[in-house]
Scaffold this motif. Structure first.
Motif, PDB file in Angstrom:
ATOM      1  N   ASP A 183      23.384 -20.446 -43.743  1.00 17.54           N
ATOM      2  CA  ASP A 183      22.899 -21.347 -42.536  1.00 17.54           C
ATOM      3  C   ASP A 183      22.228 -22.844 -43.494  1.00 17.54           C
ATOM      4  O   ASP A 183      22.452 -23.796 -42.886  1.00 17.54           O
ATOM      5  CB  ASP A 183      22.197 -21.034 -41.784  1.00 17.54           C
ATOM      6  CG  ASP A 183      22.785 -19.191 -40.746  1.00 17.54           C
ATOM      7  OD1 ASP A 183      23.919 -19.575 -41.035  1.00 17.54           O
ATOM      8  OD2 ASP A 183      21.966 -18.713 -40.621  1.00 17.54           O
ATOM      9  N   GLU A 184      21.467 -22.417 -44.731  1.00 20.06           N
ATOM     10  CA  GLU A 184      20.440 -23.620 -44.882  1.00 20.06           C
ATOM     11  C   GLU A 184      21.780 -24.371 -46.021  1.00 20.06           C
ATOM     12  O   GLU A 184      22.380 -25.880 -46.122  1.00 20.06           O
ATOM     13  CB  GLU A 184      19.702 -22.755 -46.609  1.00 20.06           C
ATOM     14  CG  GLU A 184      18.699 -22.016 -45.936  1.00 20.06           C
ATOM     15  CD  GLU A 184      17.265 -23.114 -44.907  1.00 20.06           C
ATOM     16  OE1 GLU A 184      17.929 -24.140 -45.433  1.00 20.06           O
ATOM     17  OE2 GLU A 184      17.039 -22.527 -43.255  1.00 20.06           O
ATOM     18  N   ARG A 232      22.994 -26.673 -43.138  1.00 22.38           N
ATOM     19  CA  ARG A 232      22.264 -27.677 -42.494  1.00 22.38           C
ATOM     20  C   ARG A 232      22.310 -28.700 -43.511  1.00 22.38           C
ATOM     21  O   ARG A 232      21.783 -29.789 -43.168  1.00 22.38           O
ATOM     22  CB  ARG A 232      21.258 -26.453 -42.172  1.00 22.38           C
ATOM     23  CG  ARG A 232      20.242 -27.461 -41.553  1.00 22.38           C
ATOM     24  CD  ARG A 232      18.877 -26.971 -41.029  1.00 22.38           C
ATOM     25  NE  ARG A 232      18.978 -26.320 -40.078  1.00 22.38           N
ATOM     26  CZ  ARG A 232      19.058 -24.668 -41.268  1.00 22.38           C
ATOM     27  NH1 ARG A 232      18.280 -24.485 -41.409  1.00 22.38           N
ATOM     28  NH2 ARG A 232      18.944 -24.111 -39.938  1.00 22.38           N
TER      29      ARG A 232
END
Length: 240
Positions: free
Chosen positions: A2-3, A6
């Motif tokens: 997810d990081e 993003r």
């Protein structure tokens, strides 16, 4: 995961923003647009006709009867009245190929073959300090520029501006003074002749001779003089 997603999303957004900002800056700092903005600020209205090349430009506002020229992509402008425009010349390698001047017929373009040097349009004004302005439309090395015209296209564009200047000069010329009406000269009065007085009839002489005037008798010494009528009966001694 997810990081990472993003981060990639933020990088994509940043790249898009930078690309958009760069494109906007290039659009805003375009040479032609900068000169247009400078002319709008000077003329207070958009220019009706404008030509720019190599950091210089010339424009006209027919509603305000003004002409403006610019140097350094509009950083410095000079404003003239249209009445101060004297003419324009098309120069190819320093040779005048066509021109239009106030008060004379237009010299049309006869040779369209480009030379080895530059193609320029020279505007001539009735100004002692800045009498002319030369706009280079093509010079050696311009073929490497993006969207640069060819020498033949530059000559044709300059020739169109010669025709435009001729029309401006013809419309801006002061009207010819109307022929002064000849003053109406009043006809000379007929001589007036005084009527001659009617001839007076001559007095006719009396048909008889008037008797001579009576003569007075000298008075006796010491006697008072007296008057009398002719043939006085009381007079004992009538005058002969």
């Amino acid at each position: 995961m997810d990081e990472t997603a993003r981060l990639l999303l933020w990088l994509a957004l940043a790249g898009t923003a930078v690309t958009f900002a760069g494109s906007a800056a290039i659009w805003f700092m375009d040479e032609d647009r900068r000169i247009r903005r400078a002319f709008r600020n000077v003329l207070k209205v958009p220019a009706d006709a404008l030509l720019s090349a190599n950091g210089r430009g010339v424009g006209f506002s027919f509603s305000r009867s003004l002409a403006v020229v610019a140097w350094d992509q509009g950083a410095w402008c000079l404003v003239y009245r249209i009445e101060e425009l004297v003419g324009a010349e098309l120069l190819v390698d320093g040779e005048v190929r066509a021109r239009a001047y106030r008060g004379e017929g237009r010299r049309p373009l006869e040779r369209t073959t480009p030379g080895t040097g530059q193609v320029a349009l020279r505007m001539i004004f009735d100004d002692a300090r800045y009498p002319d302005f030369e706009l280079t439309l093509w010079a050696p090395g311009d073929e490497a520029k993006r969207n640069a015209p060819s020498p033949a296209e530059a000559i044709q564009e300059a020739n169109r501006w010669i025709a435009r200047v001729e029309a401006i000069l013809r419309r801006a010329s002061p009207p010819r003074p109307a022929a002064a009406a000849s003053p109406l000269v009043a006809p000379a009065p007929a001589p007036v002749f005084a009527a001659e007085p009617a001839a007076q009839p001559e007095a006719e002489a009396p048909p008889w001779d008037e008797p001579p005037a009576p003569r007075a008798r000298p008075a006796a010494p010491g006697a008072e003089p007296r008057t009398r009528d002719l043939f006085d009966e009381d007079d004992p001694d009538p005058v002969p």
